[in-house]
Each structure stands twice: as structure tokens, then as C-alpha cells.
Design a protein around this motif. Sequence first.
Motif, PDB file in Angstrom:
ATOM      1  N   PHE A 200      17.211 106.493  37.708  1.00  0.00           N
ATOM      2  CA  PHE A 200      18.733 106.931  37.220  1.00  0.00           C
ATOM      3  C   PHE A 200      19.923 106.138  38.195  1.00  0.00           C
ATOM      4  N   CYS A 201      19.581 106.184  39.445  1.00  0.00           N
ATOM      5  CA  CYS A 201      20.757 105.928  40.588  1.00  0.00           C
ATOM      6  C   CYS A 201      20.325 104.234  40.806  1.00  0.00           C
ATOM      7  N   THR A 202      20.174 103.241  39.989  1.00  0.00           N
ATOM      8  CA  THR A 202      20.290 102.426  40.033  1.00  0.00           C
ATOM      9  C   THR A 202      21.219 101.080  40.243  1.00  0.00           C
ATOM     10  N   SER A 203      21.099 100.289  40.823  1.00  0.00           N
ATOM     11  CA  SER A 203      21.892  99.361  41.445  1.00  0.00           C
ATOM     12  C   SER A 203      22.739  98.709  40.263  1.00  0.00           C
ATOM     13  N   HIS A 209      24.115 109.309  32.532  1.00  0.00           N
ATOM     14  CA  HIS A 209      24.076 110.565  31.440  1.00  0.00           C
ATOM     15  C   HIS A 209      22.602 111.304  32.405  1.00  0.00           C
ATOM     16  N   ASP A 210      21.365 110.661  32.650  1.00  0.00           N
ATOM     17  CA  ASP A 210      20.120 111.019  32.561  1.00  0.00           C
ATOM     18  C   ASP A 210      19.994 111.398  34.466  1.00  0.00           C
ATOM     19  N   CYS A 211      20.885 111.622  35.280  1.00  0.00           N
ATOM     20  CA  CYS A 211      20.668 112.016  35.973  1.00  0.00           C
ATOM     21  C   CYS A 211      20.241 113.310  36.452  1.00  0.00           C
ATOM     22  N   PRO A 212      19.978 113.523  37.926  1.00  0.00           N
ATOM     23  CA  PRO A 212      19.172 115.423  37.829  1.00  0.00           C
ATOM     24  C   PRO A 212      21.038 115.685  38.689  1.00  0.00           C
TER      25      PRO A 212
END
Length: 310
Positions: A200-203, A209-212
Motif C-alpha cells: 500500500f505505502c508504495t513509493s 484507500h486500501d491501507c490499514p
Amino acid sequence: MKKDILSRHQKLSIHKTVLTWFTYNQKKLPWRSATPPDPYIVLLSEVMLQQTQTSRIAEKLPAFLEQFPTLEALAQATNKEIILAWQGMGYNNRALRLRDCAKTIVDHYYGIIPDDIDILRTLPGIGEYTSSAIASFAFSQNVPVVDVNIRRIFSRLLRKVANNHDMLSEKESWEIAGILLPKNHSNLWHQALMDIGSLFCTSRSPRCHDCPISSHCQSAFAVIDGEKTPKKEPTHRAIPHRIWRGKIIELLRQSNHHSENANYILHALFQENISTLDSDFLDYILKKLESNNLIELQTINNTIIVSLKE
DNA sequence: AAATCGTGGGC
DNA sequence: TGCCCAAGATT
């Protein structure tokens, strides 16, 4: 950095969210299959994963493990064997260091992978990240671990970043990792953060929206792509030496168990439609590869013969 | 301590 | 397509 970046309550909330998410959603990876974890497999995977995507190592590790099932087997691998087995994993020097690491452990530590982070740190190819990762993932020690994913998550979590390159320093990241470390959960916590970072927390283009943990994150839905390079002039940047090095090593892998003369290599690389390779430059590259113990050179009848070092 | 060390995939 | 990026370490 101040210790009060997050309240105790906020920390607990993030810990619970991340650890719960991981329980149900963690990536299934070959080096996570053993319980308890096998330190040898953790060592292998962590070195392989340096600067290399998990998906590639997930594919490569099983065959490598079959060829070198134990630390002792790996310690005895010749340069040529290890380089052939390293195909597709990049940074070929790492392969030799991994073998040297195994040999050091066999020769100086009774073949038992040390669980002491400071001893691990002294082994070939094992730096700050990998020593911590082994201590945490193989031996469940409650130490901080920082890789590029974790650094990026902390950077975004704690303040609103200016762009996707706006990162805490390396030093700050380790300090934060120590402050946010949940008691007795280093192992799952850091593996969870790495999964979240890569999923999710890509560069670029993070999937908030999908990140916990987006509800905890100062930069949620606000990370913008950085400058697209001033792009002054065509600035035909020279091809880095490592690209040529890699092509040469791969060529020798493909001509498995045969030597090649330098003219053939020159010709083969030319045929790849690359024009800046001349004979002197090739000689220079070959000598450096030789000094790295990756290849052997011998001159016969005034021609240079190249082969993987035995 | 900034440069250098492969390789493949995404966009 | 060309550029960026990826579970960093070494010199």
C-alpha cells in the motif's frame, strides 16, 4: 526526535491495527513457512532481498535452497557454483559475500548462526538492516528494524510529506523504529510494516484507500509524485559499468562450463545493439571483474580467455 | 561519504 | 520508451 510524537494511546492503536492486519493478510512467502523460523533460511532470504523485490526471491529461493540445503553446503560452494546459482538475483558480489558469510560461521562459530546482533553485523554482506532482521525474524529479539518500506511508512505516518521523496533520515528512522517498537513484537511488527509498505505505502502512487493505517497517517491521500527531473538536455548518460559487468557474467553463465575469448564477448555485446564498448574498455571491465573474484582471465596466443572463476 | 555494486518489472 | 524503484552493503 521527541518521544512524544505519538501518544501512548495512539501507539497502542497503531500496533493493534497493524498486528491484526498481519494476522489475516500477511504475504505468503517461502521464508515464512517454517515454524519456528529456520535461521539459515532467514539468513539466505534477507541477503537475497537486499535491494531486490520479494517476488523475485520468492521464485528463486526454493531452487537455491535445494542446491545448498545447509549452511555447510553453502560454505563449501565454489565461486562458479554460487554465481551460476545466483542467476537472476543481481549484484553478483552479494553471492560471494553470502558464501563467505556461511564459511565464516562454519569456521568461527561452530556452524551456528549467531544470534548476537553485533556479531552478525561483522559478517560479510551483513549490515545494519540485515543483522537486525536476522535477530528479529530468526531469533525473535525485540530490536528495531528499518528497511526502505519501514522508513517510508514512518516518514509519511508522522508528518505530512511534501512529495514521495520526502523521507526521514536514516538515523531518524532508526530512532523512530525504537520509539514505536511494540514490546515483544519486533518480529511480527516489522514484517507487517514491510508488507504494508510494499502493498500500500508504495513509493509512487500509494494506495491509501486500501491501507490499514491510513486513518493514523499524516500523509494519507496527500502524497504527490516528486519532480520529474528537470530534464535539461538529452544528457546521454553513460551506461553504468555494472550493466556491462552483468551482461558479461550472464554471458558466461549461458556458455556454462566453457571459456570465451574477449573478442567473442565484445562481439556478443555489440550484437545487443550497444555501441560504446571498445576493446580497451572491455579489458578494464574484465580486470575489475577478475579482481572481484567473479571471473578468471588467461592469455593464450595473444588472446584473452574469460571464464567464471572456479 | 558519495559512488558503486544487477536485474527485472511497472508505468 | 526511458526512468524509477526494489527487505542494502561496501569502500
